[in-house]
Design an enzyme around this catalytic site. Sequence first.
Site, PDB file in Angstrom:
ATOM      1  N   GLU A  20      59.358  27.077  59.672  1.00 36.33           N
ATOM      2  CA  GLU A  20      60.688  27.125  60.306  1.00 36.33           C
ATOM      3  C   GLU A  20      60.925  28.580  60.685  1.00 36.33           C
ATOM      4  O   GLU A  20      61.345  29.395  59.864  1.00 36.33           O
ATOM      5  CB  GLU A  20      61.767  26.671  59.313  1.00 36.33           C
ATOM      6  CG  GLU A  20      61.603  25.247  58.813  1.00 36.33           C
ATOM      7  CD  GLU A  20      61.951  24.194  59.852  1.00 36.33           C
ATOM      8  OE1 GLU A  20      62.346  24.553  60.984  1.00 36.33           O
ATOM      9  OE2 GLU A  20      61.818  23.012  59.535  1.00 36.33           O
ATOM     10  N   CYS A  51      69.100  31.469  62.495  1.00 33.22           N
ATOM     11  CA  CYS A  51      67.961  31.108  63.348  1.00 33.22           C
ATOM     12  C   CYS A  51      68.471  30.361  64.573  1.00 33.22           C
ATOM     13  O   CYS A  51      67.857  30.415  65.637  1.00 33.22           O
ATOM     14  CB  CYS A  51      66.975  30.263  62.574  1.00 33.22           C
ATOM     15  SG  CYS A  51      67.748  28.881  61.733  1.00 33.22           S
TER      16      CYS A  51
HETATM   17  P1  NAD Z   1      60.972  37.498  57.211  1.00 31.24           P
HETATM   18  O1  NAD Z   1      59.913  36.851  58.021  1.00 31.24           O
HETATM   19  O2  NAD Z   1      61.007  38.974  57.168  1.00 31.24           O
HETATM   20  O3  NAD Z   1      60.893  37.002  55.678  1.00 31.24           O
HETATM   21  C1  NAD Z   1      61.010  35.642  55.346  1.00 31.24           C
HETATM   22  C2  NAD Z   1      60.339  35.389  54.011  1.00 31.24           C
HETATM   23  O4  NAD Z   1      58.921  35.514  54.175  1.00 31.24           O
HETATM   24  C3  NAD Z   1      60.716  36.375  52.897  1.00 31.24           C
HETATM   25  O5  NAD Z   1      60.865  35.673  51.683  1.00 31.24           O
HETATM   26  C4  NAD Z   1      59.523  37.297  52.853  1.00 31.24           C
HETATM   27  O6  NAD Z   1      59.351  37.934  51.616  1.00 31.24           O
HETATM   28  C5  NAD Z   1      58.390  36.319  53.129  1.00 31.24           C
HETATM   29  N1  NAD Z   1      57.147  36.916  53.609  1.00 31.24           N
HETATM   30  C6  NAD Z   1      56.992  37.953  54.457  1.00 31.24           C
HETATM   31  N2  NAD Z   1      55.665  38.195  54.657  1.00 31.24           N
HETATM   32  C7  NAD Z   1      54.989  37.272  53.935  1.00 31.24           C
HETATM   33  C8  NAD Z   1      53.607  36.997  53.736  1.00 31.24           C
HETATM   34  N3  NAD Z   1      52.648  37.738  54.315  1.00 31.24           N
HETATM   35  N4  NAD Z   1      53.270  35.974  52.931  1.00 31.24           N
HETATM   36  C9  NAD Z   1      54.213  35.207  52.347  1.00 31.24           C
HETATM   37  N5  NAD Z   1      55.540  35.438  52.482  1.00 31.24           N
HETATM   38  C10 NAD Z   1      55.923  36.448  53.268  1.00 31.24           C
HETATM   39  O7  NAD Z   1      62.373  36.920  57.751  1.00 31.24           O
HETATM   40  P2  NAD Z   1      63.865  37.388  57.406  1.00 31.24           P
HETATM   41  O8  NAD Z   1      64.130  38.704  58.048  1.00 31.24           O
HETATM   42  O9  NAD Z   1      64.141  37.218  55.960  1.00 31.24           O
HETATM   43  O10 NAD Z   1      64.712  36.247  58.153  1.00 31.24           O
HETATM   44  C11 NAD Z   1      64.998  36.240  59.511  1.00 31.24           C
HETATM   45  C12 NAD Z   1      64.050  35.366  60.295  1.00 31.24           C
HETATM   46  O11 NAD Z   1      64.007  34.052  59.740  1.00 31.24           O
HETATM   47  C13 NAD Z   1      64.477  35.170  61.731  1.00 31.24           C
HETATM   48  O12 NAD Z   1      63.356  35.228  62.559  1.00 31.24           O
HETATM   49  C14 NAD Z   1      65.087  33.779  61.744  1.00 31.24           C
HETATM   50  O13 NAD Z   1      65.109  33.149  62.998  1.00 31.24           O
HETATM   51  C15 NAD Z   1      64.175  33.091  60.790  1.00 31.24           C
HETATM   52  N6  NAD Z   1      64.781  31.867  60.246  1.00 31.24           N
HETATM   53  C16 NAD Z   1      64.350  30.660  60.720  1.00 31.24           C
HETATM   54  C17 NAD Z   1      64.951  29.477  60.281  1.00 31.24           C
HETATM   55  C18 NAD Z   1      64.504  28.149  60.812  1.00 31.24           C
HETATM   56  O14 NAD Z   1      64.828  27.149  60.170  1.00 31.24           O
HETATM   57  N7  NAD Z   1      63.809  28.063  61.918  1.00 31.24           N
HETATM   58  C19 NAD Z   1      65.975  29.537  59.324  1.00 31.24           C
HETATM   59  C20 NAD Z   1      66.384  30.788  58.845  1.00 31.24           C
HETATM   60  C21 NAD Z   1      65.776  31.945  59.320  1.00 31.24           C
END
Ligand code: NAD
Length: 508
Positions: A264, A298
Amino acid sequence: MRHDFLDELGIEEVNPGAGWGKDSWIDDPDARTIKSISPIDGETIARVRLVSAKDLDMVLSRSQEAFETWRVMPAPKRGEVVRILGEELRKKKDPLGKLVTLEMGKIVQEGWGEVQEMVDICDFAVGLSRQLYGKSMHSERPFHRMYEQWHPLGVVGVISAFNFPVAVWAWNAAIAAVCGDTTVWKPSSDVPLCAVAVQHIANDVMAKFDLEGIFSYVVGPGREVGEKLIADPRVRLVSATGSTPMGQRVAEVVSTRLGRTILELGGNNAVLVDGTADLEMAVRGVLFGAVGTAGQRCTSTRRVIIDKQVSGEFVHRLVKAYESIPIGDPLDEANLMGPLVHHGAIQDMANALEKIAQQGGQVVYGGETIDRPGWYVKPCIVRIRGDAPIVQEETFAPILYINEVGSVEEAIAMNNMVPQGLSSAMFTTNLQNGEKWLSHVGSDCGIANINIGTSGAEIGGAFGGEKDTGGGRESGSDSWKQYMRRQTCTINWGEELPLAQGITFGDE
Ligand code: NAD
């Protein structure tokens, strides 16, 4: 200042970095800690200990052990556990909603809304626990019966983003639980206290049933703990919510070991406004979509693709609406917009505004940072070409692009031009335009609405998107199937052994 609601949620000055039951925590006093900083004023709320690779290994083992007993409990009984979880969340709606606001910065109405979403998905999951249906088929062979059934999968890894610190866990954990799976949650390090608070609630519920390990969490950086979680073959399904680059990495690692993913990821959501739209309704829909959660959903509205005949009037009304938005402490119910999550988000917004200027965009309203403790900005409206490179990117900040078009076909093409495909909406009173929008030649997104905005989905529908948004589906409809494994069974109750396709094999 320490808020009373932190005590109600069991939040201490320093909190454990992992847990899987009432008396089962990893709380190593020598472990490194991270500060949870409130975006409201930049003050530290509390600290959380980080887990090591060894700790994660132990949590995964506990989760797998718990799966062995959980999967044999009848699904409606698992549903009963989830029903109680929903009840406990209902009781904690006020303090937990406030913690979401304090740690993430969304206004308290949205904080409470997020907890309500947890309650709603628990209700949904309870019903689902009696409806994990498989199909039965007519066999081509006489005296044979064929059917398919759904079995629990195992340990599910849940990786969540900062902007929905509790609801995304519930979407996954409640459905996974009734399906017979256990979950290990790695929350965003920006909002770890929300995970600690949820674990306390889940622990109380598990303890009532003499259980542990059904719901667990680990706190640590994505690049260390997250990487270990996604690479571990015990984790049969990784449900990851976050940015597109993070999802690409998860897809790469999990597919190499032939595990499953639900991804997502980022959105770049447009509202189309045609020449027949009710402009007042469109302004309200766009305002909530673009300014709500300070543009950090998102599903936030990032683009308005509008008929040039009505664009002038629409932007005029929208600017007036933006001017009336009270910005400030999101715990104060009078405010409709709170801060961005941290200083880095302010920087990202400033960088995007620089690119906008370079690419010929004109700021119509806002974009300034507000001089006060915490990370507050004025939401921004920009006129720019729909094909400008910056418009193709998701900037996680309240910047709204106004793109003018001459026809509905042009508007739909522009909606579909960006790499992401999460949410989309059209404001129209024209039946043909509306149907075209929802048809196979219309929106290419996972969510397509008419006369409502892009954000604020209900849990009953499957939630997710296409293209760079990752293609996963969570929450309602038949999303549960991703948390189970399908088995096709054929039973021969006759006295012969006929083969399919009429094949004879050494028969007389
Ligand atoms: P992010 O990608 O920086 O982090 C999200 C999560 O991924 C965190 O828990 C982080 O620690 C983890 N993570 C990062 N690198 C990783 C790796 N290599 N392996 C495993 N885990 C890892 O995102 P953010 O800044 O927290 O959130 C914003 C983003 O999330 C935006 O792009 C938003 O659109 C998206 N989002 C999407 C949805 C959806 O349902 N489509 C919902 C909410 C947020």
